[in-house]
Design an enzyme around this catalytic site. Structure first.
Site, PDB file in Angstrom:
ATOM      1  N   ALA A 311      17.334  26.487  -6.455  1.00  0.00           N
ATOM      2  CA  ALA A 311      15.975  25.626  -6.730  1.00  0.00           C
ATOM      3  C   ALA A 311      16.664  24.103  -6.887  1.00  0.00           C
ATOM      4  O   ALA A 311      15.921  23.315  -6.398  1.00  0.00           O
ATOM      5  CB  ALA A 311      15.416  25.883  -8.034  1.00  0.00           C
ATOM      6  N   GLU A 330      26.001  19.958 -12.376  1.00  0.00           N
ATOM      7  CA  GLU A 330      26.072  21.356 -12.345  1.00  0.00           C
ATOM      8  C   GLU A 330      27.327  21.726 -13.557  1.00  0.00           C
ATOM      9  O   GLU A 330      28.153  21.002 -13.496  1.00  0.00           O
ATOM     10  CB  GLU A 330      26.497  22.162 -11.121  1.00  0.00           C
ATOM     11  CG  GLU A 330      27.230  23.461 -11.403  1.00  0.00           C
ATOM     12  CD  GLU A 330      25.969  24.541 -11.841  1.00  0.00           C
ATOM     13  OE1 GLU A 330      26.455  25.357 -12.673  1.00  0.00           O
ATOM     14  OE2 GLU A 330      24.799  24.407 -11.345  1.00  0.00           O
ATOM     15  N   GLY A 344      19.716  38.546  -0.885  1.00  0.00           N
ATOM     16  CA  GLY A 344      19.455  38.016   0.259  1.00  0.00           C
ATOM     17  C   GLY A 344      18.117  37.704   0.675  1.00  0.00           C
ATOM     18  O   GLY A 344      17.528  36.801   0.751  1.00  0.00           O
ATOM     19  N   ASP A 577      20.027  26.697 -20.942  1.00  0.00           N
ATOM     20  CA  ASP A 577      20.284  25.065 -21.388  1.00  0.00           C
ATOM     21  C   ASP A 577      18.797  24.322 -20.830  1.00  0.00           C
ATOM     22  O   ASP A 577      18.678  23.476 -21.512  1.00  0.00           O
ATOM     23  CB  ASP A 577      21.528  24.656 -20.376  1.00  0.00           C
ATOM     24  CG  ASP A 577      22.473  25.410 -20.677  1.00  0.00           C
ATOM     25  OD1 ASP A 577      22.725  25.935 -21.766  1.00  0.00           O
ATOM     26  OD2 ASP A 577      23.632  25.531 -19.848  1.00  0.00           O
ATOM     27  N   ARG A 636      10.563  47.349 -11.054  1.00  0.00           N
ATOM     28  CA  ARG A 636      12.072  47.321 -11.660  1.00  0.00           C
ATOM     29  C   ARG A 636      11.985  47.901 -13.267  1.00  0.00           C
ATOM     30  O   ARG A 636      13.063  48.601 -13.677  1.00  0.00           O
ATOM     31  CB  ARG A 636      12.677  45.949 -11.679  1.00  0.00           C
ATOM     32  CG  ARG A 636      13.233  45.694 -10.289  1.00  0.00           C
ATOM     33  CD  ARG A 636      13.658  44.047 -10.192  1.00  0.00           C
ATOM     34  NE  ARG A 636      14.261  43.946  -8.833  1.00  0.00           N
ATOM     35  CZ  ARG A 636      14.553  42.880  -8.384  1.00  0.00           C
ATOM     36  NH1 ARG A 636      14.737  41.650  -9.080  1.00  0.00           N
ATOM     37  NH2 ARG A 636      14.901  42.783  -7.250  1.00  0.00           N
ATOM     38  N   HIS A 743      16.496  39.098 -14.937  1.00  0.00           N
ATOM     39  CA  HIS A 743      16.023  38.132 -14.928  1.00  0.00           C
ATOM     40  C   HIS A 743      14.984  37.559 -16.146  1.00  0.00           C
ATOM     41  O   HIS A 743      14.567  38.753 -16.742  1.00  0.00           O
ATOM     42  CB  HIS A 743      14.983  38.187 -13.536  1.00  0.00           C
ATOM     43  CG  HIS A 743      14.254  37.189 -13.184  1.00  0.00           C
ATOM     44  ND1 HIS A 743      14.628  36.034 -12.290  1.00  0.00           N
ATOM     45  CD2 HIS A 743      13.041  36.465 -13.650  1.00  0.00           C
ATOM     46  CE1 HIS A 743      13.528  35.248 -11.986  1.00  0.00           C
ATOM     47  NE2 HIS A 743      12.535  35.487 -12.861  1.00  0.00           N
ATOM     48  N   GLU A 772      14.121  29.626 -12.170  1.00  0.00           N
ATOM     49  CA  GLU A 772      13.901  30.672 -13.596  1.00  0.00           C
ATOM     50  C   GLU A 772      13.658  29.890 -14.541  1.00  0.00           C
ATOM     51  O   GLU A 772      13.377  30.450 -15.660  1.00  0.00           O
ATOM     52  CB  GLU A 772      15.056  31.453 -13.501  1.00  0.00           C
ATOM     53  CG  GLU A 772      14.950  32.718 -13.937  1.00  0.00           C
ATOM     54  CD  GLU A 772      16.042  33.919 -14.028  1.00  0.00           C
ATOM     55  OE1 GLU A 772      16.244  34.487 -14.797  1.00  0.00           O
ATOM     56  OE2 GLU A 772      16.676  33.459 -13.076  1.00  0.00           O
ATOM     57  N   LEU A 788      13.624  34.267  -4.932  1.00  0.00           N
ATOM     58  CA  LEU A 788      14.183  33.555  -4.067  1.00  0.00           C
ATOM     59  C   LEU A 788      13.167  32.710  -3.310  1.00  0.00           C
ATOM     60  O   LEU A 788      13.020  31.417  -3.051  1.00  0.00           O
ATOM     61  CB  LEU A 788      14.861  34.387  -2.697  1.00  0.00           C
ATOM     62  CG  LEU A 788      15.937  34.959  -3.271  1.00  0.00           C
ATOM     63  CD1 LEU A 788      16.932  35.606  -1.875  1.00  0.00           C
ATOM     64  CD2 LEU A 788      17.236  33.799  -3.558  1.00  0.00           C
TER      65      LEU A 788
END
Length: 812
Positions: A311, A330, A344, A577, A636, A743, A772, A788
């Site tokens: 992102a 980062e 992917g 964070d 999931r 996630h 996220e 993604l």
């Protein structure tokens, strides 16, 4: 000199932390003091060894490479807090970084006596044979009545107290110097030559060639092919350089690649031992590091992006494409975040492409069932779309009356499946589903995101349409190349070519707010410089908090329990964070109680792509009794809960044909994992069952039944909705799996323009969020492949609005 200071408590408000922070500032011109927190240190449990965990290894490395350790301990029941006792236990269980290390004890307490009794006990603990620290005698710094000892700036108020601390610290510097001289290793000698050794990395073996002269490590070559690109690259580059430059094995592991880092260090240690020297002597050698003087680095840009995952890098790329400046910060040494760990495939409805593929058995029935669903079960804001989708499905079914037909998809199907996939009810009976405008934005623009990625150089494999676990439908666009690294490699190259600035190892500490508008960030870089970035807008793209177990447990309202030792598929950087930064300026949160487990994770590491990870149409999941227990095509959380109900550990069964559909592996990796005992292979199902300790008759019957269901295109047991291959061709495989945190659906509340909203529902001027870190899209459960689509879509949206609303108006 370089010291580490350990805050001896995990309390949120601590006078001992304030004391160390004061020492850090007060003695900044004399020494560097790095403060270590106990917040994420697990309680010591000998039966659940976590010595190799990132947090424990980080403590060990920091202590081993420091010139001394300062421990600030409060007093709890006349002794040290349990959190401090736990870290010392971990650091003396199987590793011993405190052995011979210089230690200074300080303490603050409400009591007039300070922490005198706790300090006495701490001295006894540090003197134990397994710890064997060199504790500075006398000069006890006991800060009593700590609640009145500090001013509003966190400085000690009484000059006499400061003077005494000065004298204690001066003595400790001399003491640490003397201890270092006592610990100095003798000169080493090696039998010269090039030694071929094999160490253990994150994904398997690391073949290495280490060249030694008579008294030096001269060269280190590593076969990196077994490790994931984009994750371990920094470790392979930096660790050998630091070992050779310092002629020491006491080098810091790379955050996010600690297992690989220690693998490289261990490989060199083996070579040293083969050359006739003691590697422990090299571990005692400290690399010479100059203490940087405190400095402030100021940067001005148009947009600053927090986080260099998919992102964040997408947002930066879009800002640069618009002709403006972007700085990306980062906190870890490598870029990529969770994106480099992704499988992917990204979801995007592309009917013109998808209809060239045949429908799988069961897919048409899934569409029929959806079309017949009662409209009253659909949330009102989605009903108009649902009616249009029913018309699309009915037209498709009418036109495809033959047994198979072609694969159907549409933007509306993607939207409704995302909505239904996220519709969940928590433990308190609270229903949640995706915010309509966000889900619409995602599904309307997902294909544009694919095309945009292609325009900057990402190549997709158009010969296959894929479906990650829990995706519900085959609409995955899979890039050529290794995992999600294909995206990050291209994005990084594009950002750098366009003149963007990427600062790694630069965690953001706070947001800058001027006249009610967010106008930049304050960070700290690897040189311990304060970095102030002034910008017209800030985009938060720092990911979720699936690697922060305590935060997961704090907010959880969905799972009956989240274990303290739960593994994660995530980068260790995912600790929330950005959520902390957002709430510091009044941001609202949404859906924080919902987290997702990845059901098919490695039981030992949480790794996603070990063993044979195949498309869900080829999943055959069996429990430890050799029986299927779930519809393998389910979501999931459904798969995870079923696994938990069956003891958590289960196996994916495959044959030689299914093996050929596995993602991101090679025959060499498969053979190595079989040799390591992390993947099982046999010529018969009976032998396979015996290897994994289950009843051969039960497994054989389960597979025979499953194969019949594939032939019939119908599963009467668990109603699996799509099939592909049978389990019929030897050799057969069993991949052990166990759910791991994957996630976090909750996060900062945003609108469809990616503005961060405050608790009153108003836009926080100048602040955007993508990926996220933001909530509201996936609600209670995220479909596989949608993350993604999310990051590349909302990364572009955040950048476009940041530029249009804050940069262009300023420069116009």
């Amino acid at each position: 000199m370089k010291f580490v200071g350990i805050v001896g408590t995990n309390a949120q408000h601590s006078y001992n932390r304030m004391l160390l922070e004061f020492m850090q500032r007060h003695f900044a011109t004399q020494a560097e003091i790095e403060i270590l927190e106990l917040t994420d240190v697990p309680m010591f449990d000998e039966s659940n060894d976590q010595t190799d965990s990132t947090i424990i290894q980080n403590f060990a490395t920091k202590i081993a490479t420091a010139d001394g350790v300062i421990i600030a301990s409060p007093e709890h029941n006349h002794s040290v807090p349990s959190a401090l006792k736990s870290i010392i236990e971990w650091l003396s269980f199987k590793i011993h970084p405190l052995d011979g290390q210089a230690v200074m004890i300080v303490g603050a307490s409400y009591s007039v006596q300070g922490s005198s009794r706790a300090q006495l006990h701490l001295r006894q603990i540090l003197d134990a044979p397994g710890v064997n620290a060199s504790v500075m005698p006398g000069s006890e710094f006991l800060l009593g009545r700590a609640q009145t000892a500090f001013d509003d700036q966190g400085n000690l108020k009484v000059q006499g107290t400061v003077d005494f601390l000065d004298s204690c610290f001066a003595k400790f510097q001399k003491f640490a110097t003397i201890v270092a001289e006592m610990r100095a290793p003798e000169a080493l000698s090696f039998a010269p030559g090039t030694y071929q050794v094999t160490a253990t990395g994150h994904n398997g073996e690391l073949p290495m060639r280490v060249t030694l002269s008579a008294d030096r490590i001269e060269n280190i070559e590593i076969d990196t092919s077994s490790e994931t690109q984009g994750i371990a690259d920094v470790a392979f580059e930096r660790i050998p350089k630091e070992i050779i430059a310092g002629q020491t094995l006491a080098v810091d592991a790379i955050s996010g690649a600690s297992i690989t880092s220690h693998g490289v260090i261990d490989g060199v240690a083996r070579a040293v031992k083969e050359a006739g020297a003691n590697p422990d002597d090299l571990k005692k050698r400290r690399a010479t590091k100059q203490v940087a003087q405190p400095a402030v680095k100021e940067v001005t840009t148009d947009v600053v992006v927090v986080g260099a995952g998919g992102a964040g890098m997408t947002a930066a790329a879009k800002v640069l494409q618009a002709g403006h400046q972007a700085v990306v910060l980062e906190k870890f040494p490598a870029v990529g975040g969770n994106t480099v760990r992704a499988g992917g495939p990204m979801n995007a409805a592309d009917p013109d492409w998808q209809r060239q593929f045949a429908a799988l058995p069961g897919e048409k029935q899934t569409l029929k069932d959806l079309s017949e669903r009662d409209e009253s079960t659909i949330a009102p804001e989605y009903r108009a779309d649902f009616r249009k989708l029913k018309q699309q499905i009915d037209a498709y079914l009418t036109a495809n009356t033959n047994q198979k037909g072609t694969l159907f998809d549409s933007t509306l199907l993607h939207r409704i499946q995302t909505y239904l996939g996220g519709q969940r009810t928590d433990l308190n009976g609270q229903e949640i589903h995706g915010q309509y405008d966000l889900v619409k934005e995602l599904t309307d623009n997902a294909l544009d995101s694919v095309k945009w990625l292609q325009s900057i150089g990402v190549k997709f494999d158009e010969s296959q349409v894929t479906m990650p676990v829990g995706a519900i439908w085959r609409r995955g666009h899979k890039p050529m190349g290794d995992l999600g690294f294909a995206y990050i490699k291209t994005l990084r190259a594009f950002v750098e070519q366009q003149g963007g600035t990427i600062m790694t190892e630069t965690p953001v500490k706070e947001l800058l707010v001027t006249d009610g508008q967010v106008r930049g960030v304050i960070a700290t870089n690897a040189a311990h410089e304060k970095v102030i970035v002034h910008a017209d807008a800030v985009i938060l793209a720092s990911g979720g908090f699936a690697a922060n177990t305590k935060m997961l447990q704090k907010y959880n309202t969905y799972w009956t329990a989240i274990d303290d030792d739960v593994k994660t598929t995530n980068s260790p950087a995912m600790t929330g964070d950005g959520i902390r930064l957002g709430t510091s300026v009044g941001a609202a949160l949404v859906g924080m109680g919902f987290s997702q487990m990845m059901p098919v994770s490695d039981p030992e590491t949480g790794e996603l792509f070990s063993g044979l990870q195949v498309p869900p149409a080829n999943f055959v999941m069996v429990n430890q009794q050799g029986k299927r227990f779930v519809n393998e095509y389910g979501s999931r959380d459904e798969l995870t809960q079923a696994a938990i109900d069956n003891g958590s550990l289960f196996y994916l069964i495959a044959d030689d044909e299914i093996k050929k559909t596995a993602y991101n592996t090679t025959q060499a990796k498969i053979d190595q994992q079989v040799a390591n005992g992390t993947l099982f292979r046999a010529d018969t199902l009976t032998d396979l069952a015996q290897q994994i300790g289950m009843d051969p008759a039960a497994l054989t019957k389960t597979i025979a039944d499953y194969n019949r269901y594939v032939d019939a295109g119908e599963d009467p047991e668990f109603h699996k909705t799509a099939f592909d291959l049978k389990v019929a061709v030897a050799p057969f495989y069993a991949t052990p799996r166990k759910p791991a945190t994957h996630h976090t659906m909750g996060g900062l509340k945003i609108d469809s323009d990616a503005h961060v909203l405050n608790t009153d529902g108003q836009v926080i001027d100048g602040l955007y969020a993508a990926g996220e870190v933001a909530g509201g899209i996936h609600a209670g459960n995220r479909l596989g492949g949608n993350s993604l689509s999310d990051i590349f879509t909302f990364g572009r949206i955040a950048a476009a609005h940041a530029v249009a609303e804050h940069v262009d108006p300023v420069t116009a």
